[in-house]
Design an enzyme around this catalytic site. Sequence first.
Site, PDB file in Angstrom:
ATOM      1  N   ARG A  53     -28.428  11.032  78.374  1.00 29.31           N
ATOM      2  CA  ARG A  53     -29.677  11.677  77.933  1.00 29.31           C
ATOM      3  C   ARG A  53     -30.035  11.154  76.536  1.00 29.31           C
ATOM      4  NH1 ARG A  53     -30.166  16.129  81.266  1.00 29.31           N
ATOM      5  NH2 ARG A  53     -32.377  15.803  81.023  1.00 29.31           N
ATOM      6  N   ASP A 107     -35.033   8.707  83.150  1.00 27.50           N
ATOM      7  CA  ASP A 107     -34.314   9.969  83.271  1.00 27.50           C
ATOM      8  C   ASP A 107     -35.001  10.892  84.294  1.00 27.50           C
ATOM      9  OD1 ASP A 107     -33.114  12.429  82.888  1.00 27.50           O
ATOM     10  OD2 ASP A 107     -33.048  12.266  80.716  1.00 27.50           O
ATOM     11  N   GLN A 146     -34.796   7.441  78.273  1.00 28.65           N
ATOM     12  CA  GLN A 146     -35.779   8.460  78.646  1.00 28.65           C
ATOM     13  C   GLN A 146     -36.691   8.036  79.797  1.00 28.65           C
ATOM     14  OE1 GLN A 146     -37.441   9.666  74.932  1.00 28.65           O
ATOM     15  NE2 GLN A 146     -37.506  11.802  75.539  1.00 28.65           N
ATOM     16  N   TYR A 196     -25.789  18.081  76.060  1.00 32.91           N
ATOM     17  CA  TYR A 196     -25.607  19.230  76.944  1.00 32.91           C
ATOM     18  C   TYR A 196     -25.007  20.407  76.195  1.00 32.91           C
ATOM     19  CZ  TYR A 196     -26.752  16.175  80.764  1.00 32.91           C
ATOM     20  OH  TYR A 196     -27.430  15.338  81.598  1.00 32.91           O
ATOM     21  N   SER A 229     -34.979  14.692  83.589  1.00 29.67           N
ATOM     22  CA  SER A 229     -36.023  15.157  82.659  1.00 29.67           C
ATOM     23  C   SER A 229     -37.388  15.211  83.339  1.00 29.67           C
ATOM     24  CB  SER A 229     -36.125  14.222  81.448  1.00 29.67           C
ATOM     25  OG  SER A 229     -35.021  14.402  80.619  1.00 29.67           O
TER      26      SER A 229
HETATM   27  P1  NAD Z   1     -29.900  21.608  80.954  1.00 25.78           P
HETATM   28  O1  NAD Z   1     -30.770  21.633  82.162  1.00 25.78           O
HETATM   29  O2  NAD Z   1     -28.495  21.151  81.061  1.00 25.78           O
HETATM   30  O3  NAD Z   1     -29.928  23.089  80.315  1.00 25.78           O
HETATM   31  C1  NAD Z   1     -31.149  23.714  79.964  1.00 25.78           C
HETATM   32  C2  NAD Z   1     -31.033  24.361  78.612  1.00 25.78           C
HETATM   33  O4  NAD Z   1     -30.231  25.537  78.708  1.00 25.78           O
HETATM   34  C3  NAD Z   1     -30.411  23.491  77.534  1.00 25.78           C
HETATM   35  O5  NAD Z   1     -31.281  23.389  76.444  1.00 25.78           O
HETATM   36  C4  NAD Z   1     -29.126  24.248  77.180  1.00 25.78           C
HETATM   37  O6  NAD Z   1     -28.788  24.119  75.811  1.00 25.78           O
HETATM   38  C5  NAD Z   1     -29.506  25.662  77.526  1.00 25.78           C
HETATM   39  N1  NAD Z   1     -28.352  26.574  77.706  1.00 25.78           N
HETATM   40  C6  NAD Z   1     -27.147  26.324  78.272  1.00 25.78           C
HETATM   41  N2  NAD Z   1     -26.375  27.420  78.214  1.00 25.78           N
HETATM   42  C7  NAD Z   1     -27.106  28.394  77.625  1.00 25.78           C
HETATM   43  C8  NAD Z   1     -26.867  29.761  77.301  1.00 25.78           C
HETATM   44  N3  NAD Z   1     -25.693  30.346  77.541  1.00 25.78           N
HETATM   45  N4  NAD Z   1     -27.856  30.471  76.713  1.00 25.78           N
HETATM   46  C9  NAD Z   1     -29.049  29.880  76.446  1.00 25.78           C
HETATM   47  N5  NAD Z   1     -29.332  28.588  76.718  1.00 25.78           N
HETATM   48  C10 NAD Z   1     -28.373  27.864  77.300  1.00 25.78           C
HETATM   49  O7  NAD Z   1     -30.581  20.792  79.790  1.00 25.78           O
HETATM   50  P2  NAD Z   1     -31.676  19.630  79.885  1.00 25.78           P
HETATM   51  O8  NAD Z   1     -33.007  20.236  79.713  1.00 25.78           O
HETATM   52  O9  NAD Z   1     -31.409  18.781  81.065  1.00 25.78           O
HETATM   53  O10 NAD Z   1     -31.375  18.822  78.587  1.00 25.78           O
HETATM   54  C11 NAD Z   1     -30.064  18.551  78.188  1.00 25.78           C
HETATM   55  C12 NAD Z   1     -30.112  17.951  76.818  1.00 25.78           C
HETATM   56  O11 NAD Z   1     -30.479  16.605  76.860  1.00 25.78           O
HETATM   57  C13 NAD Z   1     -31.092  18.600  75.888  1.00 25.78           C
HETATM   58  O12 NAD Z   1     -30.515  18.549  74.621  1.00 25.78           O
HETATM   59  C14 NAD Z   1     -32.269  17.680  75.904  1.00 25.78           C
HETATM   60  O13 NAD Z   1     -33.082  17.797  74.766  1.00 25.78           O
HETATM   61  C15 NAD Z   1     -31.531  16.379  75.941  1.00 25.78           C
HETATM   62  N6  NAD Z   1     -32.366  15.293  76.426  1.00 25.78           N
HETATM   63  C16 NAD Z   1     -32.655  14.306  75.568  1.00 25.78           C
HETATM   64  C17 NAD Z   1     -33.426  13.251  75.971  1.00 25.78           C
HETATM   65  C18 NAD Z   1     -33.768  12.166  75.017  1.00 25.78           C
HETATM   66  O14 NAD Z   1     -34.284  11.209  75.396  1.00 25.78           O
HETATM   67  N7  NAD Z   1     -33.490  12.254  73.780  1.00 25.78           N
HETATM   68  C19 NAD Z   1     -33.873  13.185  77.280  1.00 25.78           C
HETATM   69  C20 NAD Z   1     -33.529  14.222  78.148  1.00 25.78           C
HETATM   70  C21 NAD Z   1     -32.770  15.258  77.707  1.00 25.78           C
END
Ligand code: NAD
Length: 361
Positions: A117, A125, A122, A223, A128
């Site tokens: 990620r 992905d 991106q 994550y 996403s």
């Molecule tokens: P995910 O689907 O794994 O989880 C969704 C959200 O739930 C996350 O933000 C996580 O922190 C949150 N979460 C988990 N346990 C929790 C709890 N107990 N209480 C409250 N919230 C909780 O996450 P995602 O949306 O697939 O993204 C994963 C990470 O990857 C994020 O940090 C996202 O910003 C990052 N990401 C970055 C890029 C990039 O290009 N920079 C691209 C995609 C994702």
Amino acid sequence: MKKLIGYLKSSQDPRCPISDLAIKKLEKQGFHVMCESGLGDRIGFKAPHESSRDQILSAASVIFCADPPSATELAKAKDDCMVISFYAPFEPGFDLNSHIDKEKSGLRVFSMDMIPRTTLAQSMDVLSSMASISGYQAVLLAAQKLPRYFPMLMTAAGTIRPAQVLILGAGVAGLQAIATARRLGAKVEAFDVRAAVKEEVQSLGAKFVEVEGSTDDSAAGGYAVEQTEDYKRRQGEAIANSVAKADVVITTAQLRGRRAPRLITDEMLQRMKHGSVVIDMASSSGGNCAGSQDGEEVYRHGVLIIGDSALYLKTLQDASDLLANNIVNYVKIFDNGESLAFDPEDEIQYKSMIYPKAEDK
Ligand code: NAD
């Protein structure tokens, strides 16, 4: 390796992984594209040249199929083919052996759900792309099911106060849900264990529910990580207060490869207003909300709980187009002009390759 990419039809996944634009981009890069007959039936897309599954398996140097092809099917494939799919190798009980044919000396298997990620990755992905659509759909679904308006309205008959929406988990889906709920005029609060998202939440016009002292997740590749018992207790109290005020709660919190955290308990549901709506997007991995069932609508204490981890399928055309683009962008990183090659120095390539790993050699 010749640049011949074949797209197989999935028996489970209704998305079409190819589009006119994707074919154009691939052809411009020198690829020959083969599509299995009926690949785009669900969205009315017809590929210019259709082939049978067996023709594709025996000719393609790269095979994409949204469901992992079986080892038996792969026996028909070329010795040095590349297979791309979604294997979810992080799920307990994943069995790689049922998906590979060890006789094939040059076989390489890639899982797009293992793409790191990172900013660089991106454009490929898929998680996403789909999470963002799901976040949008979750809000539309909630707005339809809530027996109230989302925006504040001043009418001749009286003032309607805006709906209060709570988003739990402000990752890709959660942020899109916040933006969509704000656009519809709701008042939005959001919570995430990753304190780093506080600013993003606020910049979208939502209030961040603060809980101090979360476990550092900086080494977890973006994550979320498991939290301490004390943190969970304080988090529970903060969430309970916000849940009690909310008309709509959308939960998106997942822990990859593990059961989703339980964020809304039965007691919290009892404190919610009659007719409130919970959309649980983590329902396929155990659910964030007590009583939620994946793919079902259930009522508990007068609250409608909708469990759906694949809301992106409600926007099937865009889900298909974004998937097609993600695949093109992914395949591009293996292209070195005349042919396709695996570069072990490329982080995206080696992190998403699930076979062979060093121990398989
Ligand atoms: P995910 O689907 O794994 O989880 C969704 C959200 O739930 C996350 O933000 C996580 O922190 C949150 N979460 C988990 N346990 C929790 C709890 N107990 N209480 C409250 N919230 C909780 O996450 P995602 O949306 O697939 O993204 C994963 C990470 O990857 C994020 O940090 C996202 O910003 C990052 N990401 C970055 C890029 C990039 O290009 N920079 C691209 C995609 C994702």
